[in-house]
Design a protein around this motif. Sequence first.
Motif, PDB file in Angstrom:
ATOM      1  N   TYR A   1      13.591  -0.534  13.814  1.00 56.21           N
ATOM      2  CA  TYR A   1      13.665  -0.172  12.399  1.00 56.21           C
ATOM      3  C   TYR A   1      12.573  -0.875  11.601  1.00 56.21           C
ATOM      4  O   TYR A   1      11.924  -0.271  10.733  1.00 56.21           O
ATOM      5  CB  TYR A   1      15.025  -0.538  11.810  1.00 56.21           C
ATOM      6  N   SER A   2      12.342  -2.143  11.892  1.00 53.64           N
ATOM      7  CA  SER A   2      11.322  -2.910  11.171  1.00 53.64           C
ATOM      8  C   SER A   2       9.926  -2.400  11.482  1.00 53.64           C
ATOM      9  O   SER A   2       9.072  -2.301  10.593  1.00 53.64           O
ATOM     10  CB  SER A   2      11.420  -4.391  11.534  1.00 53.64           C
TER      11      SER A   2
ATOM     12  N   CYS B   1       9.149   0.636  12.312  1.00 54.52           N
ATOM     13  CA  CYS B   1       9.010   1.921  11.613  1.00 54.52           C
ATOM     14  C   CYS B   1       8.662   1.703  10.144  1.00 54.52           C
ATOM     15  O   CYS B   1       7.815   2.415   9.590  1.00 54.52           O
ATOM     16  CB  CYS B   1      10.290   2.732  11.733  1.00 54.52           C
ATOM     17  N   ALA B   2       9.291   0.724   9.522  1.00 49.67           N
ATOM     18  CA  ALA B   2       8.993   0.417   8.120  1.00 49.67           C
ATOM     19  C   ALA B   2       7.558  -0.063   7.979  1.00 49.67           C
ATOM     20  O   ALA B   2       6.835   0.366   7.068  1.00 49.67           O
ATOM     21  CB  ALA B   2       9.969  -0.630   7.587  1.00 49.67           C
TER      22      ALA B   2
ATOM     23  N   SER C   1       5.114   2.922   8.460  1.00 47.79           N
ATOM     24  CA  SER C   1       5.068   3.777   7.269  1.00 47.79           C
ATOM     25  C   SER C   1       4.287   3.114   6.147  1.00 47.79           C
ATOM     26  O   SER C   1       3.510   3.768   5.445  1.00 47.79           O
ATOM     27  CB  SER C   1       6.477   4.098   6.788  1.00 47.79           C
TER      28      SER C   1
ATOM     29  N   ALA D   1       8.507   4.536   3.644  1.00 44.69           N
ATOM     30  CA  ALA D   1       8.598   3.103   3.937  1.00 44.69           C
ATOM     31  C   ALA D   1       9.807   2.500   3.226  1.00 44.69           C
ATOM     32  O   ALA D   1      10.541   1.687   3.810  1.00 44.69           O
ATOM     33  CB  ALA D   1       7.318   2.391   3.522  1.00 44.69           C
TER      34      ALA D   1
ATOM     35  N   ASN E   1      12.455   4.129   2.478  1.00 43.71           N
ATOM     36  CA  ASN E   1      13.590   4.648   3.228  1.00 43.71           C
ATOM     37  C   ASN E   1      13.859   3.791   4.460  1.00 43.71           C
ATOM     38  O   ASN E   1      15.005   3.470   4.771  1.00 43.71           O
ATOM     39  CB  ASN E   1      13.312   6.097   3.627  1.00 43.71           C
ATOM     40  N   ASN E   2      12.809   3.394   5.160  1.00 44.41           N
ATOM     41  CA  ASN E   2      12.981   2.567   6.349  1.00 44.41           C
ATOM     42  C   ASN E   2      13.460   1.157   6.004  1.00 44.41           C
ATOM     43  O   ASN E   2      14.226   0.555   6.761  1.00 44.41           O
ATOM     44  CB  ASN E   2      11.680   2.510   7.144  1.00 44.41           C
TER      45      ASN E   2
ATOM     46  N   LEU F   1      17.014   1.457   5.532  1.00 40.46           N
ATOM     47  CA  LEU F   1      17.662   1.580   6.829  1.00 40.46           C
ATOM     48  C   LEU F   1      17.891   0.203   7.460  1.00 40.46           C
ATOM     49  O   LEU F   1      18.967  -0.069   7.997  1.00 40.46           O
ATOM     50  CB  LEU F   1      16.821   2.450   7.762  1.00 40.46           C
TER      51      LEU F   1
ATOM     52  N   ARG G   1      19.536   6.158   1.247  1.00 36.27           N
ATOM     53  CA  ARG G   1      18.562   6.498   2.293  1.00 36.27           C
ATOM     54  C   ARG G   1      18.259   7.994   2.295  1.00 36.27           C
ATOM     55  O   ARG G   1      17.105   8.407   2.384  1.00 36.27           O
ATOM     56  CB  ARG G   1      19.090   6.082   3.670  1.00 36.27           C
TER      57      ARG G   1
END
Length: 86
Positions: free
Chosen positions: A6-7, A9-10, A13, A43, A45-46, A49, A66
């Motif tokens: 998850y991190s 992906c952030a 982005s 970003a 959104n991630n 998350l 989200r």
Amino acid sequence: MAALIYSLCALTSLAAAGLLWRAWAGSRAPLLFWSALCFLMLAANNVLLVLDKVVWPVEVDLRTARLGTALAAVVVLLVGLVWEDD
């Protein structure tokens, strides 16, 4: 392991948004602006998350936030694509 994914992906982005923003600053192409704004919202959104699934997994439900940021990101890109159609 999920927190790492998850991190990442952030961060990906956010990096894409930064690169698109830098390209837009150099060329002033409108589609780059809309894409950078979309990736900035993705970003966010991630980050939501990560907060929802890792930081506050039981106490807080950020599903609506989200989904709202994801919808806003797609709408921004769609508006940019339709508006800049020549």
